[in-house]
Design a protein around this motif. Structure first.
Motif, PDB file in Angstrom:
ATOM      1  N   SER A 132       0.918  -0.326   0.199  1.00 19.78           N
ATOM      2  CA  SER A 132       0.045   0.063   0.274  1.00 19.78           C
ATOM      3  C   SER A 132       0.682   1.591  -0.161  1.00 19.78           C
ATOM      4  O   SER A 132       0.372   2.136  -0.604  1.00 19.78           O
ATOM      5  CB  SER A 132      -0.843  -0.230   1.508  1.00 19.78           C
ATOM      6  N   LEU A 133       2.300   1.518   0.864  1.00 16.40           N
ATOM      7  CA  LEU A 133       3.197   2.331   0.927  1.00 16.40           C
ATOM      8  C   LEU A 133       3.648   2.844  -0.670  1.00 16.40           C
ATOM      9  O   LEU A 133       3.095   3.214  -1.496  1.00 16.40           O
ATOM     10  CB  LEU A 133       3.975   2.248   1.695  1.00 16.40           C
ATOM     11  N   ALA A 134       4.096   1.439  -1.064  1.00 15.79           N
ATOM     12  CA  ALA A 134       4.509   1.347  -2.701  1.00 15.79           C
ATOM     13  C   ALA A 134       3.247   2.100  -3.376  1.00 15.79           C
ATOM     14  O   ALA A 134       4.468   2.677  -4.543  1.00 15.79           O
ATOM     15  CB  ALA A 134       5.242   0.084  -2.799  1.00 15.79           C
ATOM     16  N   ASP A 135       2.349   1.686  -3.500  1.00 15.88           N
ATOM     17  CA  ASP A 135       1.217   1.735  -4.572  1.00 15.88           C
ATOM     18  C   ASP A 135       1.003   3.413  -4.408  1.00 15.88           C
ATOM     19  O   ASP A 135       0.341   4.416  -5.497  1.00 15.88           O
ATOM     20  CB  ASP A 135      -0.146   0.936  -3.932  1.00 15.88           C
ATOM     21  N   ASP A 136       1.395   4.097  -3.181  1.00 15.36           N
ATOM     22  CA  ASP A 136       0.524   5.205  -3.174  1.00 15.36           C
ATOM     23  C   ASP A 136       0.966   6.479  -3.630  1.00 15.36           C
ATOM     24  O   ASP A 136       1.008   7.414  -4.094  1.00 15.36           O
ATOM     25  CB  ASP A 136       0.561   5.561  -1.426  1.00 15.36           C
ATOM     26  N   ILE A 137       2.600   5.921  -3.552  1.00 16.23           N
ATOM     27  CA  ILE A 137       3.712   6.684  -4.130  1.00 16.23           C
ATOM     28  C   ILE A 137       3.879   6.238  -5.683  1.00 16.23           C
ATOM     29  O   ILE A 137       3.779   7.718  -6.525  1.00 16.23           O
ATOM     30  CB  ILE A 137       5.380   6.082  -3.427  1.00 16.23           C
ATOM     31  N   ALA A 162      -4.145   7.308  -1.080  1.00 16.70           N
ATOM     32  CA  ALA A 162      -4.257   6.491   0.214  1.00 16.70           C
ATOM     33  C   ALA A 162      -4.809   6.341   1.010  1.00 16.70           C
ATOM     34  O   ALA A 162      -5.305   5.275   1.670  1.00 16.70           O
ATOM     35  CB  ALA A 162      -2.987   7.851   1.283  1.00 16.70           C
ATOM     36  N   LEU A 163      -6.231   7.204   1.848  1.00 14.53           N
ATOM     37  CA  LEU A 163      -7.123   6.965   1.754  1.00 14.53           C
ATOM     38  C   LEU A 163      -7.865   5.499   0.610  1.00 14.53           C
ATOM     39  O   LEU A 163      -8.441   4.805   1.626  1.00 14.53           O
ATOM     40  CB  LEU A 163      -8.808   8.160   2.148  1.00 14.53           C
ATOM     41  N   ARG A 164      -7.962   5.527  -0.613  1.00 10.60           N
ATOM     42  CA  ARG A 164      -8.544   4.215  -1.135  1.00 10.60           C
ATOM     43  C   ARG A 164      -7.656   2.820  -0.997  1.00 10.60           C
ATOM     44  O   ARG A 164      -8.146   2.327  -0.706  1.00 10.60           O
ATOM     45  CB  ARG A 164      -8.592   4.741  -2.707  1.00 10.60           C
ATOM     46  N   LEU A 165      -6.684   2.743  -0.497  1.00  5.68           N
ATOM     47  CA  LEU A 165      -5.703   1.953  -0.352  1.00  5.68           C
ATOM     48  C   LEU A 165      -6.123   1.572   1.221  1.00  5.68           C
ATOM     49  O   LEU A 165      -5.851   0.246   1.026  1.00  5.68           O
ATOM     50  CB  LEU A 165      -4.074   1.906  -0.474  1.00  5.68           C
ATOM     51  N   ALA A 166      -6.460   2.183   1.927  1.00  6.78           N
ATOM     52  CA  ALA A 166      -6.132   2.000   3.350  1.00  6.78           C
ATOM     53  C   ALA A 166      -7.499   0.650   3.586  1.00  6.78           C
ATOM     54  O   ALA A 166      -7.970  -0.023   3.766  1.00  6.78           O
ATOM     55  CB  ALA A 166      -6.711   3.061   4.279  1.00  6.78           C
ATOM     56  N   PRO A 180      -9.794   2.103  -9.159  1.00  6.28           N
ATOM     57  CA  PRO A 180      -7.564   1.379  -8.400  1.00  6.28           C
ATOM     58  C   PRO A 180      -7.443   2.619  -9.063  1.00  6.28           C
ATOM     59  O   PRO A 180      -7.109   2.698  -9.593  1.00  6.28           O
ATOM     60  CB  PRO A 180      -7.908  -0.158  -9.077  1.00  6.28           C
ATOM     61  N   THR A 181      -6.335   2.839  -7.845  1.00  8.52           N
ATOM     62  CA  THR A 181      -5.383   3.625  -7.607  1.00  8.52           C
ATOM     63  C   THR A 181      -4.044   3.145  -9.139  1.00  8.52           C
ATOM     64  O   THR A 181      -4.093   4.619  -9.811  1.00  8.52           O
ATOM     65  CB  THR A 181      -4.430   3.230  -6.536  1.00  8.52           C
TER      66      THR A 181
END
Length: 238
Positions: free
Chosen positions: A69-74, A116-120, A136-137
């Motif tokens: 999730s951290l990687a995806d938000d970047i 980030a909210l979507r991934l959480a 999806p992000t």
């Protein structure tokens, strides 16, 4: 030692996704849309294979989930936001917005927060095993990279192009967390029945990509959203 290496493969791939996102962001802030999109795509490839390798090797872990999730938000949140940030500089805004025009580009980073909210939400939502709730992000990131690659000149020349871009950022943020079911390209079998929507989408995406190349990704993602909404409405009416 061999067991440690095997367990580390998914997280290594996830880290490569994160690094790709950092590189994409550096190009995005420099205004190099083509290279930023390229590295977002590279990150998406790593993102695809990290989950696949974790399942194949049976080494899924809570640590891997959080790192992913951290990687995806970047890669899919901050990187496309940096592209929009760069694009908003020098764009035309209505006269009443001119006093704050220098600050408006920073609004692009709201998209990173919503990503980030979507991934959480995805990590906690058990309804999204075979589909998605909200955009999806990765799809959102590809849309913005492709759109700005193909329409940056057109947007810049519009009298109120800056306002339009900000409005699109707002719609994008809403789609990320909207309670709209969207199909995933996951197949339990390869037959037509039950996979009609997926095959229609893939068959229609191929010519769009062939005609418009990278820029066609924006049209494909927009079609994906529209098709998902149409399918959801059809299912509700049955």
């Amino acid at each position: 030692m061999a067991n440690f290496i095997i367990r580390s493969i998914p997280n290594t791939l996830t880290s490569c996704n994160l690094i790709s996102g950092c590189i994409a962001t550096s190009f995005g802030l420099a205004g190099d849309v083509k290279m930023a999109l390229l590295w977002i795509i590279v990150g998406a490839v790593f993102d695809f294979f990290d989950g696949m390798s974790a399942r194949l090797l049976h080494v899924s872990s809570p640590l891997g989930l959080q790192l992913d999730s951290l990687a995806d938000d970047i890669t899919f949140g901050f990187a496309p936001a940096s592209l929009v940030y760069s694009q908003l500089y020098g764009m035309h805004f209505p006269e009443w917005m001119e006093p704050i025009a220098d600050y408006l580009p920073y609004a692009a980073f709201i998209m990173a927060a919503f990503s980030a909210l979507r991934l959480a939400k995805f990590n906690l939502d058990e309804r999204q095993s075979m589909g998605f709730i909200g955009l999806p992000t990765p799809a959102n990131a590809l849309f913005w990279g492709a759109l700005l690659l193909g329409a940056d000149t057109w947007l810049t020349e519009m009298p109120y192009g800056g306002l339009l871009l900000l409005a699109m950022v707002g719609v994008s943020c809403w789609l990320l967390i909207a309670e709209i079911p969207m199909f995933a390209l996951k197949f339990k079998h390869w037959g037509w029945k039950g996979n009609e929507v997926k095959y229609v989408f893939l068959l229609s995406a191929i010519p769009l990509l062939g005609i418009f190349r990278f820029s066609g990704l924006a049209i494909i993602i927009a079609w994906y959203v529209v098709l998902s909404i149409l399918v959801n409405r059809r299912n509700k009416s049955l």
